[in-house]
Design an enzyme around this catalytic site. Structure first.
Site, PDB file in Angstrom:
ATOM      1  N   GLY A  44       0.799  -1.219   0.000  1.00 17.97           N
ATOM      2  CA  GLY A  44       0.000   0.000   0.000  1.00 17.97           C
ATOM      3  C   GLY A  44       0.830   1.267   0.000  1.00 17.97           C
ATOM      4  N   LEU A 101      -4.059  -5.794  -5.690  1.00 17.43           N
ATOM      5  CA  LEU A 101      -3.080  -4.715  -5.510  1.00 17.43           C
ATOM      6  C   LEU A 101      -1.819  -5.195  -4.775  1.00 17.43           C
ATOM      7  CD1 LEU A 101      -2.504  -1.703  -5.947  1.00 17.43           C
ATOM      8  CD2 LEU A 101      -3.470  -1.288  -3.682  1.00 17.43           C
ATOM      9  N   ASP A 102      -0.675  -5.019  -5.410  1.00 16.51           N
ATOM     10  CA  ASP A 102       0.621  -5.372  -4.818  1.00 16.51           C
ATOM     11  C   ASP A 102       0.737  -6.852  -4.490  1.00 16.51           C
ATOM     12  OD1 ASP A 102       1.166  -2.704  -4.983  1.00 16.51           O
ATOM     13  OD2 ASP A 102       0.840  -2.294  -2.870  1.00 16.51           O
ATOM     14  N   GLU A 103      -0.100  -7.697  -5.121  1.00 20.48           N
ATOM     15  CA  GLU A 103      -0.074  -9.114  -4.778  1.00 20.48           C
ATOM     16  C   GLU A 103       0.355  -9.979  -5.960  1.00 20.48           C
ATOM     17  OE1 GLU A 103      -0.566 -10.518  -1.896  1.00 20.48           O
ATOM     18  OE2 GLU A 103      -1.763  -9.190  -0.662  1.00 20.48           O
TER      19      GLU A 103
END
Lengths: 300, 300, 300, 300
Positions: D217, D243-245
């Site tokens: 995040g 997100l960001d994964e």
């Protein structure tokens, strides 16, 4: 110099105009820190950062770097230096007080390989190298475009060992003309004469493309390849008249293996050279290095 | 050997009794992988891990390591070797097939400094070094306690350069008696004779306490201190009759600075020596190293 | 404690009986260093090492660690502390003066995995952890042999969450009985009650098997494997009542790749845990750590 | 594109026009390597580099990357693909054969922070990123000068979350117009819609300024500072709609300490971001990455 870099440097200077750095080297004895810190306190200075080192608690040499803030220091620096002389005399100090806002003037010497020059220019544009890059001097034209695009003077003169003296004479004239404080050899492939080196004690920073003293001399990557080493390194050092033997400032390495041919080693090496040289120059600009014999004390 | 270690090794052997490793070195030419993998497939083997390397795509030398699994391999290994000879001949291979369950028998030579020995014993007890530690040989008594506490034979004999031949004669007898496959010099401070070394080509692993070739010879930490290097290293290599010049297996470094005295460098160095030697020995035990000229190819 | 370790520690104490460490934390203001160093000078102390840090030059907090040498300090320490109180009061300092020769008494808590305990014992035997290992406490018998072989008391008591209070009551009794100064959780797998933790503020050092805050909680290696991370880490921190949230002392990582299964990650992780915990304990024993809020200042 | 870069790329293409890469992913079973290498041999190909990996020797998934050289491959690539289909069908392979000389077309998305863009351009000019940089797309004008100075098209369009759909519609048009194969988010600070992401599976490479999953995040450096971590990292990953994964390609870290304020962490972080992203992009361009579930296999 491009206007946005000029503004950036000006901004730094304005925000740090009360900052100064004291460097001290003297025989160790009790009371040095007390005397120095009392002096600073009485002169209205607040210590921001302090580092010290003694080679040997029994009769060794003492080194000190203090970064301090003092109102109006930029105007009364001369007066403060005068006052400190008494303390310094008592302890037989070699010392200096420099203003953080007084930017050092740098000359970069470069040849055909531009990776180190590019890194320095990039770090400088990013605000990580607080200096005036006064001039770039080269025996090739390769760097002209990038240097002039930043509005930095680029001075070209052919160089080789047959015309060394003549070349250096011109270079010395340029260094004076551009009021240069520190010379960075960013993969400048010419050997300097003893006269040139002696004229700039601990003011010439070189990058050597090996983990010294492992491959002193020419073709280190080729020799590293032939020796089958598993790590490739680079070394930044002050230039003295012993080839590749000056005080080491910084070193670093990267892992390699049997699959890396000479070209790969060079490539990996270039990346290490870039960061090692940039760190060394940064520390020099921030007065973080004291040379002691053939070694450096780096208060990083 | 303590019973829990014995059990641990036995457990490993039982779970890997179908595993073997093929090492190949030959002139490069098309069709090698096709021939080898077809051979393995026809012999009921499943490839688990495969690594290859060619020094030069044009007329270079080709290296291959294949780890494979094949039902009943522990019983038909002789037969498989016989069958592979035909493939090997065709391509002029230097090759070996070894069983993962056939543990190598290790002799550790040690002197007074025990950190490398201790690391090896510790990694061995942890199940990371899959070998039989057949014997520890020393010219000092310092290691006896820890070695015998693990039920490993500890053989002591005084050694120095005046009685070198006599000592080595005894050591060679011991090596034969204990059926030793690989000799690890874990800070054994004696120089070996050319005869001793020649009798064990690429079977003697040494740990040198510097980042070779930086400080070949004696007192590397003292010399590193005097040179003011910013990194301290260690090198593990096969012993040849060129002192400290044998094929490098592994190297590593650690950052140091001006505050580190010779004693600190030694201390930091010991930590690097421990891990560098342990990795080199592990790779040797798993047949991951091929020596080519004076270099190693490590399929780690 | 084995006699050779006892002798080694005694040797250290005799050679460092004039050494002491001053730790200070107070609101920043001009004159602190001058006052402290003048105090030390007047009390016959010579500064060996000095580190300072201010969170913010404008109205921040100031931290100082000074290691000094003073003749007879081991006898007049009480007197010196009394005299320093005046300086300390003036600057509203939190402070301590400790003797380098006064070894801290350590309790190691361990469960079934012994790699961290072994590393601590090994570093301790090598003279790198200057402490009295007063006792090892465990809820399993696995460590008994190695601990008792060094003549260190090994105290066993079954533990699980149902009998936590009873167990901790016994442990607190033991800690008192053995006059323990610092508790090291060397992979002790039990959660401590808030009462136990509160009774030892910044005195309990834990090793967490991940790069916090990446994999807080259970099974970090499994989760790291599932997430496909390319680096594995470990974190040593002081225990507070926020699980895995206490002030971080040290962290480190190692590179991994797709070939590493959960077991490999655990193995690599164990090596990192060993060195990270050993460094954290060493810094604590040498009074190099100041806790500020939920962070540490480590003057390493 | 500047002419010297064009020449450099052309030179690379001419010297590698016989090189191709085969990527394979299929259920593991005996005989795959034999079948593939026999196919290559019969088609006149010489294996230069080969890497394989099996998730699990018992019934896992098998991955293979082979770099090979074959005379005339640039002309008969279609024919070879056709012939390989039979082998591929038999083993239920997901596969691709790509020409090393067929340069991927890259679009770089950038915002106001230019360090990652600059690194990519620099590595590209140095011949380390073998690609056509087709276009740079930005929602700010900051990058225009450097991009256009290299004769690369720079396309500007204001972007924010209110006009996201409209912006992406335009961007998709541009990507098609410039025939883009891979999108690099070089610190592009906008979130992409699921539609945009789904249209480019494993074709969008992002750089996240933390060691994921540590500070998923916003504001990772600020949070790293507040947590007092001792290491700062960066992560390059493929973008998915979590997100960001997405699958992690590469990560790296640098050591920091209590003296580093948020600004210092950002600065250090930028250096890591630069090198981590450059490595990830390089591996993608060389077809060294296979995505398996939410992980990557990187045959680097």
């Amino acid at each position: 110099m491009k206007s946005y870099i000029k503004q950036q440097l000006k901004h730094y200077q304005e925000h740090n105009h009360e900052k100064a750095r004291l460097l001290v080297s003297c025989p160790d004895q009790p009371g040095i820190v007390a005397a120095v810190s009392t002096f600073l306190f009485k002169n209205g200075a607040n210590i921001i950062e302090s580092n010290q080192y003694t080679t040997d608690p029994e009769g060794g040499r003492f080194f000190l770097r203090i970064e301090f803030e003092a109102g109006g220091i930029d105007e009364k620096i001369g007066q403060m230096r005068g006052a400190f002389a008494a303390v310094a005399d008592h302890f037989e100090m070699t010392w200096s007080i420099t203003l953080a806002s007084e930017l050092k003037r740098v000359a970069i010497f470069v040849s055909k390989e531009l990776h180190c020059l590019n890194e320095l220019l990039w770090e400088w544009q990013s605000g990580n190298l607080l200096a005036e890059i006064a001039v770039v001097i080269s025996n090739h034209e390769d760097a002209r475009e990038v240097v002039e695009s930043l509005n930095i003077p680029f001075l070209y003169m052919k160089a080789n060992k047959d015309i060394r003296e003549e070349v250096e004479k011109q270079q010395l004239k340029w260094l004076e003309e551009y009021r240069v404080d520190v010379i960075v050899l960013a993969r400048y492939m010419q050997i300097l004469t003893p006269e040139f080196v002696s004229a700039h004690p601990h003011k010439i920073i070189n990058i050597h493309h090996s983990f010294l003293p492992a491959f002193i001399g020419a073709n280190p990557y080729k020799r590293a390849y032939e020796r089958g080493v598993k790590l490739i390194g680079a070394t930044s050092h002050y230039v003295t008249n012993e080839l590749d033997e000056g005080p080491i400032i910084e070193q670093d390495i990267e892992r390699v293996d049997h699959r890396d041919h000479v070209e790969d080693l060079k490539n990996i090496g270039r990346t290490i050279e870039r960061s090692v040289l940039a760190r060394a120059v940064k520390w020099h600009l921030e007065d973080r290095i004291i040379v002691h014999g053939n070694k450096t004390i780096v208060f990083s």
